[in-house]
Design a protein around this motif. Structure first.
Motif, short mmCIF file in Angstrom:
data_model
loop_
_atom_site.label_atom_id
_atom_site.label_comp_id
_atom_site.label_asym_id
_atom_site.label_seq_id
_atom_site.Cartn_x
_atom_site.Cartn_y
_atom_site.Cartn_z
N UNK A 192 7.08 -7.13 23.64
CA UNK A 192 7.73 -7.25 22.34
C UNK A 192 7.26 -8.48 21.58
N UNK A 193 7.14 -9.61 22.29
CA UNK A 193 6.71 -10.85 21.63
C UNK A 193 5.29 -10.73 21.10
N UNK A 194 4.41 -10.12 21.90
CA UNK A 194 3.02 -9.96 21.48
C UNK A 194 2.92 -9.02 20.28
N UNK A 195 3.62 -7.90 20.35
CA UNK A 195 3.60 -6.94 19.24
C UNK A 195 4.21 -7.55 17.98
N UNK A 196 5.32 -8.29 18.17
CA UNK A 196 6.00 -8.91 17.04
C UNK A 196 5.10 -9.91 16.34
N UNK A 197 4.42 -10.75 17.10
CA UNK A 197 3.57 -11.77 16.50
C UNK A 197 2.44 -11.13 15.69
N UNK A 198 1.83 -10.09 16.23
CA UNK A 198 0.74 -9.43 15.50
C UNK A 198 1.25 -8.79 14.22
N UNK A 199 2.34 -8.05 14.32
CA UNK A 199 2.86 -7.38 13.13
C UNK A 199 3.31 -8.38 12.08
N UNK A 248 1.62 -3.85 -4.51
CA UNK A 248 2.72 -3.37 -3.68
C UNK A 248 2.35 -2.05 -3.00
N UNK A 249 1.71 -1.15 -3.74
CA UNK A 249 1.28 0.13 -3.13
C UNK A 249 0.27 -0.11 -2.01
N UNK A 250 -0.67 -1.04 -2.23
CA UNK A 250 -1.64 -1.36 -1.18
C UNK A 250 -0.93 -1.95 0.04
N UNK A 251 0.08 -2.79 -0.21
CA UNK A 251 0.85 -3.38 0.90
C UNK A 251 1.49 -2.28 1.75
N UNK A 252 2.12 -1.32 1.11
CA UNK A 252 2.81 -0.26 1.85
C UNK A 252 1.82 0.63 2.60
N UNK A 253 0.65 0.88 2.02
CA UNK A 253 -0.36 1.70 2.71
C UNK A 253 -0.93 0.96 3.91
N UNK A 254 -1.24 -0.32 3.73
CA UNK A 254 -1.81 -1.08 4.84
C UNK A 254 -0.80 -1.29 5.96
N UNK A 255 0.49 -1.30 5.65
CA UNK A 255 1.50 -1.47 6.70
C UNK A 255 1.42 -0.37 7.74
N UNK A 256 1.14 0.86 7.28
CA UNK A 256 1.01 1.98 8.22
C UNK A 256 -0.17 1.75 9.16
N UNK A 257 -1.27 1.27 8.61
CA UNK A 257 -2.44 0.99 9.43
C UNK A 257 -2.19 -0.16 10.39
N UNK A 258 -1.52 -1.20 9.91
CA UNK A 258 -1.27 -2.38 10.76
C UNK A 258 -0.45 -2.02 11.98
N UNK A 259 0.53 -1.15 11.80
CA UNK A 259 1.39 -0.79 12.93
C UNK A 259 0.60 -0.13 14.05
N UNK A 269 10.26 0.68 18.12
CA UNK A 269 10.08 -0.73 18.49
C UNK A 269 11.39 -1.50 18.41
N UNK A 270 12.50 -0.78 18.55
CA UNK A 270 13.78 -1.45 18.61
C UNK A 270 14.17 -2.07 17.28
N UNK A 271 14.54 -3.34 17.34
CA UNK A 271 15.02 -4.05 16.17
C UNK A 271 13.90 -4.70 15.37
N UNK A 272 12.68 -4.35 15.66
CA UNK A 272 11.55 -5.03 15.03
C UNK A 272 11.61 -4.91 13.51
N UNK A 273 11.81 -3.71 12.99
CA UNK A 273 11.81 -3.52 11.54
C UNK A 273 12.94 -4.30 10.88
N UNK A 274 14.10 -4.32 11.52
CA UNK A 274 15.23 -5.05 10.94
C UNK A 274 14.94 -6.55 10.88
N UNK A 275 14.44 -7.09 11.99
CA UNK A 275 14.11 -8.52 12.01
C UNK A 275 12.98 -8.84 11.03
#
Length: 926
Positions: free
Chosen positions: A560-567, A530-541, A678-684
């Motif tokens: 938005x669609x392109x960014x959403x698909x990658x994230x 879980x810690x690795x997941x949270x750290x990598x999330x920062x890099x992925x963004x 990124x708008x509603x991206x995090x919520x979705x």
């Protein structure tokens, strides 16, 4: 939803929620209406623009007034008070009280980007926007730039942006409308008109605003004709296309925010969300106050959401998110109920489970060590607790629940399409298309030298060459592949951790950890994961943002669609990779005692617990799901609350705790937290990942829908509270649906069928038990199955190993004499292999091949059956509800009648005029 061409202006006719809507061409009826304009009372204002009293005084910077912006001052009841005086006090207008603040820019005087700001603000004034500056009350270095768009600017850009406004009162068709209203069903959700009467919508058509046809629009007051959300959207549109340096590449407010020229840019909230007076006795102070009382308050968690008011205040895009979230939460109720039933079924049948009974009574069965050297021999009965817990999730109702959830996902998506159609109809989004969006300023600046003719509009526009687009997509895809490889490498690291630490925990001094080394290994591995997941999330963004900008999408929706698909790909792989490893790889390729498979020829691969691998998967899902939701809720609400509290604390320290300061609205909003970039991206994304947990591995964790439901009940009010009270007001924007997220949901639904089939067939013991009951158990050949048919299953599922055949590096330190007083000669392990004294020692038995064939057959049958059911449900459920389709057809029929009656009335009027003038025609139509 037809169109009428008025001197080159395409008017897409729509209707507000309470009015009739059109589906036909309005050209004839509008011509008739224009002829009858003298006899019809059309509400319109004067066409000439009224000279604005606002001053564009940018040269004088006024300091803030500590007493002029009190919230209570907005409700002064002095008899001689004028409207401008009240406007001055509410913090939503310029100092003269006449010009409404449409947008706020914030910068620091100490910022070195002065020249860019001066050019930008000079161009703002050149566009016709009016400006006023004021310093902060608590920090004179912070400057607020208040922007106001006068009527002329609003009209010009509203026409360019195809902003739809109220069009043509229905006095011509009162008869048809009264009959039509009696036929229409009532809407399921309405605004509270008594609480806030000005929310009443006009019974009018809507059409894209046109200055040449301004007399067709209902304009009671030019200052309120465009609501606050629309005014802010127009101003934002202007700011995105203003230059701040000479050169086409130097444009747009976003770049100035990125390079630090401005610190913030936002529209204002409509006042405070709290009031000293009760909303039931005194009414709502403003739309924000009403939203807080009837939506964001925790006391209304059990009530429906006022979606129309949410849409009015925050825009259609945010309104659709909350509509989808509410629909998803409501659909979780049956899934949570069935999942809880499956769990309770396991609880009630626990005492009658023959398998767990045999495990608990197997005191004479000695299991081989699960790791090298330090792991001891253990009785099978020591895993009694784990066997009982496994039965809670792996019982006879599991297969039914997996099929139910696959069907549920399809029903959820199909009925959401119907719900979305109703919302789009009520919100005038039926004929709104993404193609109406403007080109992104960055794309326009990058490819301004290459233009081609737009086949739809017939106008030249920037063009991206095919070779350039392909090369950028290839680079982007390579980046995505590299990041996925990083995730797999992280999972590989977790695997190494598990195989190394299981021996460490087995040699631990504490008996609690030493006796539960596998559980301790799994628990700590999940937490580290879980810690690795949270750290990598920062890099992925950051990587996803870089790759998306590299692609240069044409419109904001494409971006938005392109960014959403990658994230989503990054986050999904990051969050679920370890779960896939535990579900399908853990304990599958370990070999057998005496011939273990090893990692890098050193570490022995991890085995499943004697009670099976499902307990590891349950722990993985439970810990990750609870920790993820807890962390998300803290970051969504806890972090803004802490930040806002810290800001208020600093203000009290600087001005003294006894001095009560009344901040203007712009400073209050500036001290709030900005909405996600990124708008509603995090919520979705949070909800979509939760949907994946709820469906993909639900066969291993039936309580996932219940946890999701409890979380979402909190999530709706938490998000509402955050939007209304803790965040600055986001820019209102339009959207027709939830975008690319729907396609992602469909993909998750398909993946869930496959994964649940494999979980039931491979991870759980459902298939081995079924094969034993019908082929090898006491009831073999009798065509029946039950708990009595499972007698002897545990012994049949364990193979025998001779301890003298251990490898030197695998031989345990203990000889097992503590069990019987003499060294052990044999131990047992989970597999279907021949005994050491057979012709082929440790070879696979016939039962192994029967189980393998049954597993493959189950996967094929389960997938085909469920996919057939899903497609049948998709076919049987229409995308449009029947009543909505009938309403649209009825409206089309009524409009055709109106067209005929209007044209007939026009012809009769012409005939009377000709007779009156003595110019009768004998060959005219009656």
């Amino acid at each position: 939803e037809g169109g009428v061409d008025l001197q080159g202006y395409q008017l897409d006719m729509q209707i507000l929620p309470d009015g009739p809507k059109s589906d036909v061409d309005f050209s004839e009826i509008l011509n008739a209406i224009q002829e009858m304009a003298k006899d019809v009372n059309i509400l319109f204002d004067e066409l000439e623009a009224v000279s604005s009293p606002c001053k564009d005084d940018d040269s004088l910077l006024h300091p803030g007034n500590l007493t002029s912006t009190s919230d209570d001052a907005s409700r002064l009841e002095a008899g001689g008070e004028t409207v401008p005086e009240r406007n001055k006090s509410n913090g939503l207008y310029f100092r003269d009280g006449k010009c409404r603040i449409d947008y706020i820019l914030v910068y620091r005087k100490s910022n070195p980007q002065t020249e860019k700001r001066e050019v930008f603000e000079r161009n703002i004034r050149a566009e016709g926007l009016q400006m006023e500056k004021e310093s902060s009350l608590i920090n004179s270095d912070i400057i607020f730039v208040k922007l106001h768009a006068p009527w002329e600017v609003l009209g010009r850009y509203a026409e360019q942006m195809n902003v739809e406004m109220y069009f043509i009162p229905l006095s011509l068709i009162d008869k048809q409308i009264s009959r039509f209203r009696r036929w229409l069903p009532k809407k399921p959700m309405r605004l509270d008109k008594e609480t806030l009467p000005d929310l009443e919508e006009n019974d009018c058509y809507t059409a894209p605003f046109s200055q040449q046809r301004i007399h067709h629009f209902i304009i009671h007051n030019k200052e309120t004709f465009f609501n606050n959300a629309t005014r802010s959207r127009i101003v934002h549109h202007i700011l995105q296309r203003i230059k701040y340096e000479e050169g086409k590449n130097k444009i747009g407010l976003n770049r100035l925010l990125t390079n630090g020229s401005y610190e913030a840019a936002f529209p204002l909230h409509e006042g405070s969300y709290r009031s000293k007076n009760s909303i039931r006795t005194h009414g709502a102070e403003n739309h924000r106050h009403l939203l807080y009382e009837c939506w964001a308050s925790w006391g209304v968690w059990y009530k429906y959401q006022p979606l129309d008011l949410v849409r009015r205040y925050f825009g259609e895009k945010i309104g659709l998110y909350f509509a989808w979230l509410g629909w998803y939460t409501g659909m979780l109720f049956p899934a949570a109920f069935i999942g809880l039933f499956v769990f309770l079924y396991g609880v009630t049948t626990l005492d009658h489970c023959q398998v767990s009974k045999e495990v608990c009574q197997a005191t004479d069965i000695i299991m081989c060590p699960v790791c090298d050297k330090y792991c001891p021999f253990m009785r099978l009965s020591d895993s009694c607790v784990y066997a009982k817990v496994t039965h809670l999730f792996d019982n006879g109702a599991t297969v039914f629940f997996a099929v139910f959830m696959a069907v549920w996902a399809t029903v959820f998506l199909e009925f959401w399409k119907r719900r979305r159609a109703v919302i789009a109809y009520d919100w005038d989004l039926i004929d709104w298309e993404e193609e109406e969006e403007e080109i992104r300023p960055q794309f326009e600046a990058k490819y301004s030298k290459k233009e081609r003719m737009n086949p739809i509009s017939g106008k030249p526009e920037p063009y991206q060459a095919f070779t350039d687009k392909c090369s950028r997509l290839i680079v982007s895809a390579s980046g995505i592949f590299f990041m996925i490889c990083v995730v797999i490498a992280a999972v590989f690291g977790i695997v190494i951790y598990r195989v190394v630490t299981v021996s460490t925990f087995a040699a631990f001094k504490w008996a609690l950890i030493r006796n539960n080394s596998q559980v301790a290994t799994t628990g700590t591995a999940v937490c580290i994961n879980f810690c690795i997941i949270m750290l990598l999330n920062v890099l992925y963004e950051k990587v996803a943002l870089l790759l998306t900008n590299l692609e240069q999408p044409r419109t904001e929706s494409e971006w938005e669609n392109s960014f959403t698909l990658k994230m989503f790909l990054f986050q999904f792989v990051n969050l679920n990779s370890s779960t896939f490893y535990i579900a399908f790889f853990l304990g599958r390729f370990t070999g057998h005692p005496g011939a273990y498979l090893r990692l890098i020829n050193r570490w022995r691969l991890e085995e499943c617990h004697p009670s099976g691998c499902l307990i590891d998967l349950c722990m993985q899902m439970g810990i990750i799901m609870v920790l993820k939701q807890t962390w998300n809720n803290f970051m969504e609400l806890g972090y803004p609350l802490i930040q806002n509290w810290w800001t208020r604390r600093k203000v009290r320290q600087e001005h003294g705790p006894e001095r009560k300061i009344s901040f203007p609205q712009w400073e209050k909003d500036y001290n709030l937290q900005p909405m996600n970039a990124y708008g509603l991206f995090d919520e979705y994304l949070e909800m979509i990942l939760q949907f994946g947990f709820t469906t993909i591995f639900v066969a291993a964790f039936p309580l996932a829908p219940l946890l999701a439901l409890l979380n979402n009940i909190i999530e709706i009010r938490l998000d509402a509270y955050k939007f209304v009270t803790q965040w600055r007001r986001p820019l209102a924007s339009r959207a027709k649906d939830i975008g690319i997220w729907y396609g992602i949901l469909e993909g998750i639904g398909i993946l869930s069928v496959i994964t649940n089939a494999f979980v039931i067939a491979i991870t759980s013991d459902f298939i081995p038990r079924l094969v034993y009951a019908y082929k090898y158990g006491p009831c073999a050949g009798q065509g029946e199955a039950g708990q009595k048919c499972m007698v002897g299953y545990v012994n049949a599922s364990l193979s025998v190993f001779r301890i003298s055949d251990f490898e030197n590096r695998s031989e345990p330190e203990s000889d097992g004499s503590e069990f019987s007083g003499t060294p052990l000669k044999y131990c047992r392990y989970r597999d279907y292999r021949d005994p050491p004294h057979s012709l082929v020692p440790y070879g696979y038995t016939l039962q192994f091949w029967h189980v393998l064939a049954a597993r493959l057959a189950f996967i094929i049958v389960f997938e085909h059956l469920v996919f057939c059911i899903k497609h049948l449900i998709s076919y049987l459920i229409p995308d449009l509800p029947k009543d909505l389709r009938d309403r649209m057809r009825r409206e089309k029929y009524l409009i055709q009648e109106m067209m005929y009656e209007a044209e007939l009335e026009r012809l009769q009027k012409e005939r009377k005029e000709r007779k009156k003038n003595g110019k009768a025609h004998h060959n005219e139509w009656p």
